[in-house]
Design a protein around this motif. Structure first.
Motif, mmCIF file in Angstrom:
data_model
loop_
_atom_site.group_PDB
_atom_site.id
_atom_site.type_symbol
_atom_site.label_atom_id
_atom_site.label_comp_id
_atom_site.label_asym_id
_atom_site.label_seq_id
_atom_site.Cartn_x
_atom_site.Cartn_y
_atom_site.Cartn_z
ATOM 1 N N LEU B 166 0.904 -1.184 -0.199
ATOM 2 C CA LEU B 166 -0.001 -0.029 0.208
ATOM 3 C C LEU B 166 0.880 1.343 -0.106
ATOM 4 O O LEU B 166 0.541 2.292 -0.622
ATOM 5 N N LEU B 167 1.942 1.317 0.890
ATOM 6 C CA LEU B 167 2.828 2.309 0.850
ATOM 7 C C LEU B 167 3.563 2.523 -0.613
ATOM 8 O O LEU B 167 3.407 3.567 -1.053
ATOM 9 N N GLN B 168 3.740 1.631 -1.188
ATOM 10 C CA GLN B 168 4.348 1.663 -2.651
ATOM 11 C C GLN B 168 3.399 2.207 -3.644
ATOM 12 O O GLN B 168 3.606 3.195 -4.379
ATOM 13 N N ALA B 169 2.071 1.700 -3.666
ATOM 14 C CA ALA B 169 1.107 2.304 -4.319
ATOM 15 C C ALA B 169 0.603 3.645 -4.127
ATOM 16 O O ALA B 169 0.527 4.528 -5.023
ATOM 17 N N LEU B 170 0.521 3.986 -2.733
ATOM 18 C CA LEU B 170 0.103 5.407 -2.477
ATOM 19 C C LEU B 170 1.221 6.430 -2.822
ATOM 20 O O LEU B 170 1.084 7.530 -2.877
ATOM 21 N N SER B 171 2.442 5.799 -2.862
ATOM 22 C CA SER B 171 3.700 6.878 -3.094
ATOM 23 C C SER B 171 3.484 7.391 -4.687
ATOM 24 O O SER B 171 3.981 8.399 -4.830
ATOM 25 N N LEU B 172 2.543 6.858 -5.296
ATOM 26 C CA LEU B 172 2.135 7.469 -6.794
ATOM 27 C C LEU B 172 1.335 8.471 -6.837
ATOM 28 O O LEU B 172 0.852 9.049 -7.519
ATOM 29 N N PHE B 173 0.805 8.815 -5.441
ATOM 30 C CA PHE B 173 -0.341 9.686 -5.402
ATOM 31 C C PHE B 173 -0.158 10.693 -4.004
ATOM 32 O O PHE B 173 -0.931 11.180 -3.573
ATOM 33 N N ASN B 174 1.199 10.892 -4.014
ATOM 34 C CA ASN B 174 1.846 11.887 -3.047
ATOM 35 C C ASN B 174 1.042 11.993 -1.740
ATOM 36 O O ASN B 174 0.839 12.854 -1.002
ATOM 37 N N ALA B 175 1.040 10.478 -1.036
ATOM 38 C CA ALA B 175 0.618 10.513 0.269
ATOM 39 C C ALA B 175 1.633 11.133 1.297
ATOM 40 O O ALA B 175 2.824 11.214 0.995
ATOM 41 N N ARG B 176 0.990 11.336 2.478
ATOM 42 C CA ARG B 176 1.800 11.709 3.685
ATOM 43 C C ARG B 176 1.606 10.619 4.749
ATOM 44 O O ARG B 176 0.470 10.137 4.902
ATOM 45 N N PHE B 177 3.003 9.959 5.134
ATOM 46 C CA PHE B 177 2.847 8.639 5.957
ATOM 47 C C PHE B 177 3.040 9.165 7.420
ATOM 48 O O PHE B 177 3.802 9.906 7.881
ATOM 49 N N LYS B 178 2.414 8.255 8.384
ATOM 50 C CA LYS B 178 2.740 8.168 9.734
ATOM 51 C C LYS B 178 2.786 6.909 9.966
ATOM 52 O O LYS B 178 1.936 5.921 9.932
ATOM 53 N N MET B 187 8.824 0.264 10.562
ATOM 54 C CA MET B 187 8.993 -0.082 9.093
ATOM 55 C C MET B 187 10.285 -0.171 8.497
ATOM 56 O O MET B 187 11.439 0.404 9.082
ATOM 57 N N PRO B 188 10.355 -1.204 7.715
ATOM 58 C CA PRO B 188 12.083 -1.630 7.515
ATOM 59 C C PRO B 188 12.615 -0.313 6.754
ATOM 60 O O PRO B 188 11.912 0.430 6.031
ATOM 61 N N ALA B 189 13.899 -0.316 6.989
ATOM 62 C CA ALA B 189 14.741 0.906 6.346
ATOM 63 C C ALA B 189 14.362 1.032 4.682
ATOM 64 O O ALA B 189 14.389 1.915 4.238
ATOM 65 N N GLU B 190 14.346 -0.087 3.949
ATOM 66 C CA GLU B 190 14.239 -0.124 2.411
ATOM 67 C C GLU B 190 13.053 0.606 1.939
ATOM 68 O O GLU B 190 13.292 1.167 1.013
ATOM 69 N N TYR B 191 11.927 0.543 2.948
ATOM 70 C CA TYR B 191 10.576 1.364 2.629
ATOM 71 C C TYR B 191 10.903 2.714 3.060
ATOM 72 O O TYR B 191 10.481 3.733 2.143
ATOM 73 N N LYS B 192 11.447 3.186 3.996
ATOM 74 C CA LYS B 192 11.967 4.497 4.103
ATOM 75 C C LYS B 192 12.835 5.191 3.294
ATOM 76 O O LYS B 192 12.614 6.279 2.808
ATOM 77 N N THR B 193 13.895 4.559 2.773
ATOM 78 C CA THR B 193 14.539 4.681 1.490
ATOM 79 C C THR B 193 13.935 5.383 0.310
ATOM 80 O O THR B 193 13.974 6.102 -0.276
ATOM 81 N N TYR B 194 12.896 4.151 0.199
ATOM 82 C CA TYR B 194 12.005 4.195 -0.991
ATOM 83 C C TYR B 194 11.388 5.471 -1.026
ATOM 84 O O TYR B 194 11.354 6.374 -2.017
ATOM 85 N N LEU B 195 10.519 5.730 0.096
ATOM 86 C CA LEU B 195 9.976 7.223 0.514
ATOM 87 C C LEU B 195 10.809 8.396 -0.073
ATOM 88 O O LEU B 195 10.490 9.276 -0.411
#
Ligand SMILES: [Zn+2]
Lengths: 158, 302
Positions: B166-178, B187-195
């Motif tokens: 969901l994080l990867q999909a929403l990243s296409l729509f300029n989401a803000r995450f908490k 949250m694993p480091a690889e996803y934070k690096t991705y964001l």
């Protein structure tokens, strides 16, 4: 000293010299290339002095010339290896190895739950270089194997 | 190769939006015999009644027939048949395969050996893309948009595959995450690096109650006991990441709570009758989304 010098100058008439192989990877390189299956004359030396690597190995194979795809298989463990193509005692070509974008069937996936570690499925990775060295992303489970966790598939396993 | 849906990356942003639009059409008119005469193979190597019923109902509502198995007992698989052989056999008979398998990467492999489209209904801890699309559908439906969503993800963010996709999909729509998780399940480091690479903002907290007020979507996940070595630690975490009605006082009126279900005690039953509870409708949305996925893979965009 003399022995080493002698080894270095031992010439082959035609064939391939693989230079700048890290000494500790020599036997893996031999295995990846499947050299034990050849009847060609093969000489190798390890723990030779090297300005680049500190300590290197060298492999000389008479009357054998590699395709790029074959030789690039060793790039994972010997990225600085250099190939000298010998014809009539002369180096006619020098080649470096390049890490292929897609790596098939050489490395094992680090993920114990990956299908490739349970069923007869050939591994396939997307290779990427990063600040932390080479990263291989499994095309199946999508997990990343790095140079610390990299394991080369040995002949018996494949 | 046929178009399959194995990972959320297999669909472009446009394809995702197309599937959501089709899902909305199916919600308006849930019985359309677009696939009359087609057969869908529902191949579940591990039981997952919820996902299987959702897919099978989706296929039936499209007029397709469904064959398959719901666990591997009494099949040739239990006699050691490889996944390749099973898939080759089933692909001979059906027009599309829905596959659930405990090994990661199994669905990608199945798509390579099958000559029909494959939908991944979960490959171990790896991917479950129809869940992601139904989450997007639920967000779009309740918020009227997908862009600039404030989403607070809660619970097991380390192993939870649904939050990663969901994080990867929403990243296409300029989401803000908490991200709200105990230290063991961050949250694993690889996803934070991705964001970071996408220039998207995120915050990490361990405290739930203070991070509800600015959320459009509160995405709850199951915190499983087996993730903890220390059972006392689990008991503590279990209670501090359990959502209660009293905690919703400061929530936006339009805020909706999503959960991939089944829940254990992450959401108190008292929350169910608040206007924020959306997890049961979310599951219903799954059926329309799966109708849209199957129709798209078999017929393409109209
Ligand atoms: Zn893998």
């Amino acid at each position: 000293m003399t022995n080493e010098k002698e080894f270095k100058v031992t010439a082959i008439k035609d064939g391939t010299v693989i230079d700048h192989v890290p000494s500790k990877q020599l036997f893996k390189v031999i295995e990846i290339l499947g050299l034990e299956n050849y009847a060609n004359q093969i000489t190798f030396g390890m723990n030779l002095e090297s300005k680049k690597l500190g300590n290197k190995a060298i492999i000389k194979i008479a009357d054998l010339f590699f395709e790029d795809d074959d030789i690039n298989r060793i790039a994972l463990i010997a990225p600085q290896a250099k190939l000298n193509i010998i014809r009539n005692y002369k180096v006619v070509e020098k080649r470096s190895v390049t890490i292929p974008e897609i790596i098939t069937g050489i490395a094992k996936c680090v993920n114990p739950h990956c299908i490739t570690n349970h069923q007869p499925v050939e591994t396939r990775f997307l290779a990427q270089s990063s600040d932390n060295g080479l990263l291989l992303t499994c095309c199946y489970c999508e997990k990343t194997t790095d140079s610390q966790t990299l394991r080369i598939i040995t002949k018996e396993e494949s | 190769m046929m178009k399959s849906l194995i990972s959320i990356h297999d669909f472009s942003k446009d394809e995702m939006l197309y599937v959501l639009q089709r899902a909305a059409e199916f919600e308006k008119n849930p019985s359309q015999s677009l696939l009359a005469g087609k057969v869908v193979g529902s191949i579940f190597f591990e039981p997952s009644t919820r996902t299987r019923l959702s897919f099978e109902t989706a296929a039936n509502r499209l007029g397709a027939r469904v064959v398959g198995f719901s666990d591997v007992k009494n099949t040739s698989v239990s006699k050691g048949e490889t996944l390749k052989d099973t898939i080759k056999m089933v692909a001979n008979y059906v027009d599309l395969i829905v596959l659930r398998h405990p090994l990661e990467g199994s669905a990608r492999y199945a798509a390579e050996v099958a000559n029909v489209p494959v939908v991944n209904a979960g490959d171990g801890a790896n991917q479950h893309p129809s869940q992601t699309l139904l989450d997007l559908y639920s967000i779009q439906k309740t918020q009227g948009r997908l862009d600039n969503i404030h989403i607070t993800m809660v619970g097991d963010l380390k192993y939870g595959r649904t939050v990663h996709s969901l994080l990867q999909a929403l990243s296409l729509f300029n989401a803000r995450f908490k991200f709200i998780a105990p230290p063991e399940l961050q949250m694993p480091a690889e996803y934070k690096t991705y964001l970071r690479g996408k220039g998207l903002a995120f915050e990490e907290h361990t405290d739930l109650i203070r991070n509800i007020g600015d959320a459009d979507i509160l995405y709850m996940t199951r915190v499983q006991q087996e993730r903890f070595q220390d059972p006392i630690e689990y008991e503590k975490v279990k209670n501090s990441y359990s959502l209660k009605k009293s905690m919703l006082a400061k929530a936006k009126p339009t805020m909706k709570i999503l959960h991939p279900l089944p829940r254990v005690n992450e959401i108190d039953a008292g929350v169910d009758d608040t206007p924020h509870a959306y997890y049961f409708e979310q599951a219903r949305n799954g059926m329309f989304t799966r109708m849209a996925i199957i129709a798209y893979l078999l017929q393409g965009a109209r």
